[in-house]
Design an enzyme around this catalytic site. Structure first.
Site, PDB file in Angstrom:
ATOM      1  N   GLY A   1      15.185 -34.021 -88.401  1.00  0.00           N
ATOM      2  CA  GLY A   1      14.022 -34.893 -88.501  1.00  0.00           C
ATOM      3  C   GLY A   1      14.360 -36.377 -88.428  1.00  0.00           C
TER       4      GLY A   1
ATOM      5  N   SER B   1      10.876 -32.923 -99.828  1.00  0.00           N
ATOM      6  CA  SER B   1      10.944 -31.998-100.960  1.00  0.00           C
ATOM      7  C   SER B   1      10.847 -32.764-102.275  1.00  0.00           C
ATOM      8  CB  SER B   1      12.248 -31.202-100.919  1.00  0.00           C
ATOM      9  OG  SER B   1      12.366 -30.544 -99.672  1.00  0.00           O
TER      10      SER B   1
ATOM     11  N   HIS C   1       9.799 -29.422 -92.434  1.00  0.00           N
ATOM     12  CA  HIS C   1      10.753 -28.371 -92.043  1.00  0.00           C
ATOM     13  C   HIS C   1      10.106 -27.410 -91.037  1.00  0.00           C
ATOM     14  CE1 HIS C   1      12.116 -29.177 -96.363  1.00  0.00           C
ATOM     15  NE2 HIS C   1      13.167 -29.516 -95.652  1.00  0.00           N
TER      16      HIS C   1
END
Ligand code: AMP
Length: 274
Positions: free
Chosen positions: A147, A185, A37
């Site tokens: 991404g 994540s 991120h």
């Protein structure tokens, strides 16, 4: 002189704070921020005058309730990271407000894109396209940073949403950890051993892609590799496919191809592409 980061919680906050900004960079996230991120945020800061990061775990894109409730959350830590990065705005809307307006036309994913993650995660991309349509309409960014790690998502948002608006998608390279595992994540749900194993799988496929010959045996090579991965690493592979980057078809002679992988390691679903 030190402009404070503004936390925007409602559509009104957002409109008020951003309506005069011409060159706004947008980084959509579901929080639990990591260096992947952060690389998107740094790119936005480099290219745009102002940067807005959204943190919103979109229930609509989760095909499993359990996956949604287990999704890692870390808002205090995230806000600290964003402050240090000196971004301008964080947008953290509520589900009630963001989905208040009903759609006249339902979002439908064309059949030719019901491949890869769309096949095993029913409704996932419809949920992604829905929220991205709402966000881009509301935020009106010049660039949205996404991404390549989630390549199918990037592809579909570019194809079906961002072109409706002035917005341009800016694709960003996948950031990896010291084991070569793509940051995600969901990695926080894995043990140290599992992280190392996932890194080995990534390296293994990176090399496989380099050595892969495109001939009429391609399908076999992929099938053999898939079986080898399952046996060697004791994981469940959902798909291992080579597809054209430009249109995601498997007719890939000489064109730029990407190798797409999804697998489960102890019920945690990981994806990557090479
Ligand atoms: P997420 O919070 O997982 O929805 O991801 C938000 C954005 O960060 C998406 O555009 C992702 O593709 C991107 N992203 C996630 N992981 C990485 C990574 N390892 N490298 C680069 N971008 C990433």
């Amino acid at each position: 002189y030190l402009l404070q980061m503004k936390i925007l919680r409602t559509k009104n906050d957002l409109k008020e704070a951003t309506n005069k900004i011409k060159n706004l960079g947008f980084v959509p996230t579901m929080g639990s921020l990591h260096n992947g991120h952060i690389s998107l945020i740094k790119k936005s800061k480099l290219i745009c005058n102002r940067t807005l990061v959204s943190i919103y775990v979109n229930p609509k894109q989760f095909n499993s309730k359990k996956d949604f409730s287990k999704y890692p959350k870390n808002i205090t830590r995230d806000l600290n990271i964003l402050k240090k990065l000196r971004i301008n705005f964080v947008f953290t809307p509520s589900t009630k407000e963001i989905y208040k307006e009903k759609r006249i036309k339902k979002i439908v994913l064309p059949n030719k894109y019901k491949i890869l993650c769309a096949k095993s995660r029913k409704g996932h991309f419809e949920g992604v396209l829905d929220i991205m349509d709402r966000f881009i309409k509301l935020i009106n960014p010049k660039y949205t940073f996404m991404g390549e790690k989630d390549f199918q998502q990037l592809f579909l948002v570019n194809k079906f949403i961002s072109k409706k608006y002035k917005n341009k998608i800016f694709p960003c390279k996948t950031v990896r950890d010291k084991n070569f595992l793509a940051l995600s994540s969901r990695n926080s749900l894995l043990s140290k051993n599992q992280l190392a194993k996932a890194g080995q799988i990534a390296k293994c496929l990176f090399n496989f892609k380099l050595s892969l010959k495109i001939n009429n045996q391609l399908y076999n090579y992929l099938l053999i590799k898939k079986k080898e991965l399952q046996k060697k690493f004791n994981v469940k592979v959902d798909y291992l496919e080579l597809r054209n980057e430009k249109n995601l078809t498997t007719l890939n002679k000489k064109k730029k191809n990407r190798l797409f992988l999804a697998y489960y390691i102890n019920k945690v679903r990981l994806i990557d592409n090479f």
